[in-house]
Motif scaffolding. Structure first.
Motif, PDB file in Angstrom:
ATOM      1  N   LYS A   1      -1.364   6.550   1.783  1.00 23.08           N
ATOM      2  CA  LYS A   1      -2.791   6.822   1.845  1.00 23.08           C
ATOM      3  C   LYS A   1      -3.456   5.890   0.823  1.00 23.08           C
ATOM      4  O   LYS A   1      -2.950   5.730  -0.289  1.00 23.08           O
ATOM      5  N   VAL A   2      -4.556   5.292   1.224  1.00 24.09           N
ATOM      6  CA  VAL A   2      -5.267   4.397   0.313  1.00 24.09           C
ATOM      7  C   VAL A   2      -6.718   4.861   0.192  1.00 24.09           C
ATOM      8  O   VAL A   2      -7.398   5.039   1.200  1.00 24.09           O
TER       9      VAL A   2
ATOM     10  N   LEU B   1       0.744  -3.693  -1.140  1.00 24.88           N
ATOM     11  CA  LEU B   1       0.359  -2.852  -0.006  1.00 24.88           C
ATOM     12  C   LEU B   1       0.567  -3.538   1.340  1.00 24.88           C
ATOM     13  O   LEU B   1       0.908  -2.884   2.325  1.00 24.88           O
ATOM     14  N   GLU B   2       0.335  -4.835   1.385  1.00 24.57           N
ATOM     15  CA  GLU B   2       0.308  -5.511   2.681  1.00 24.57           C
ATOM     16  C   GLU B   2       1.382  -6.573   2.848  1.00 24.57           C
ATOM     17  O   GLU B   2       1.572  -7.102   3.936  1.00 24.57           O
TER      18      GLU B   2
ATOM     19  N   LEU C   1      -7.455  -7.177  -0.204  1.00 28.61           N
ATOM     20  CA  LEU C   1      -6.837  -6.456   0.919  1.00 28.61           C
ATOM     21  C   LEU C   1      -7.424  -6.966   2.234  1.00 28.61           C
ATOM     22  O   LEU C   1      -8.631  -7.191   2.336  1.00 28.61           O
TER      23      LEU C   1
ATOM     24  N   TRP D   1      -7.837   0.001   5.853  1.00 32.46           N
ATOM     25  CA  TRP D   1      -7.447   1.128   5.012  1.00 32.46           C
ATOM     26  C   TRP D   1      -8.506   2.226   4.986  1.00 32.46           C
ATOM     27  O   TRP D   1      -8.811   2.780   3.936  1.00 32.46           O
TER      28      TRP D   1
END
Ligand code: PGA
Length: 247
Positions: free
Chosen positions: A2-3, A210-211, A241, A245
């Protein structure tokens, strides 16, 4: 994962405190994993506020910190034990005997690391782990290249980290060169994890973790392997990012 992307670090602290408080209220003898550095301070301020307002009780809470410098006594101004007392433990109704920070003065640091893992196991493991991310993607003192399966151990600090940390010491020679750190595997054993980040200097590391691919060269990317991680990121650390998200 979860972001959540927030406007400022105060909101980051409040969101993280609310998530932790919800779980804490549901379990006696809650085991909280804690971090040092500037990142978790807004969270600790909010936990102190909730405790003072009698909205959150720490009397049965157990804590374990991620890391400590080897060679610094708990009374040293830069020890993480001293940091935790000053920034959290001295201001809440916690039993200090239930707060654990690795012992930087342990006679046999390797044996201490094994014992630290056993102490966490004995209380059923960490319920909620608080993390910050280094600008190079490290978590705790797990620098790039650390095994994703690593456990609590003695680590050698990189030249870069020693240089970064020298701002807190009189001379660069005074910066400890070793630390005791939970491993990445240890961190991943926590039931839940909250990762906090703010500041433009963290934006690259946040995006890679994250990515990007899961890789030892970005230790925080290992969090992709965990199914109960919440990232709470201030917008200045979220600029790199690519994905939406939920924005
Ligand atoms: P900081 O450090 O919170 O002081 O930015 C985070 C880290 O290096 O883990």
């Amino acid at each position: 994962m979860k972001v959540v992307i927030v406007r400022n670090k105060e909101e980051m602290g409040k969101r993280a405190a609310a998530a932790i408080a919800e779980q804490m209220r549901a379990k006696e003898h809650f085991v909280l994993g804690l971090a040092t550095g500037s990142t978790p301070l807004p969270l600790y301020q909010e936990l102190i506020r909730l405790n003072k307002a009698r909205k959150l009780d720490f009397s049965t809470t157990i804590t374990f910190n991620l890391d400590e410098y080897v060679g610094l006594p708990p009374t040293h101004s830069q020890s993480y034990r001293r940091f935790m007392n000053a920034n959290l433990f001295d201001h809440i109704n916690i039993n200090k005997a239930a707060t654990h920070v690795p012992d930087g003065m342990a006679k046999d640091p390797e044996a201490f690391c094994e014992a630290y893992e056993c102490m966490m196991d004995d209380v059923g493991g960490i319920d909620y782990q608080v993390l910050g991310i280094g600008s190079n993607g490290h978590i705790a003192f797990n620098e790039p290249g650390s095994s994703l399966a690593s456990r609590t151990r003695v680590v050698q600090l990189t030249k870069n980290t020693i240089k970064d940390n020298s701002r807190f010491f009189k001379r660069i020679q005074d910066v400890p060169t070793r630390a005791i750190s939970m491993g990445i595997g240890t961190v991943l054993d926590a039931e839940r994890i909250v990762m906090l980040a703010y500041g433009a200097n963290k934006a690259d590391a946040v995006a890679k973790a994250l990515e990007g691919p899961i890789t030892a060269s970005v230790p925080a990317s290992a969090l992709q392997l965990h199914d109960k991680v919440t990232w709470i990121i201030v917008k200045d650390a979220a600029t790199k990012l690519q994905l939406e998200w939920g924005r």
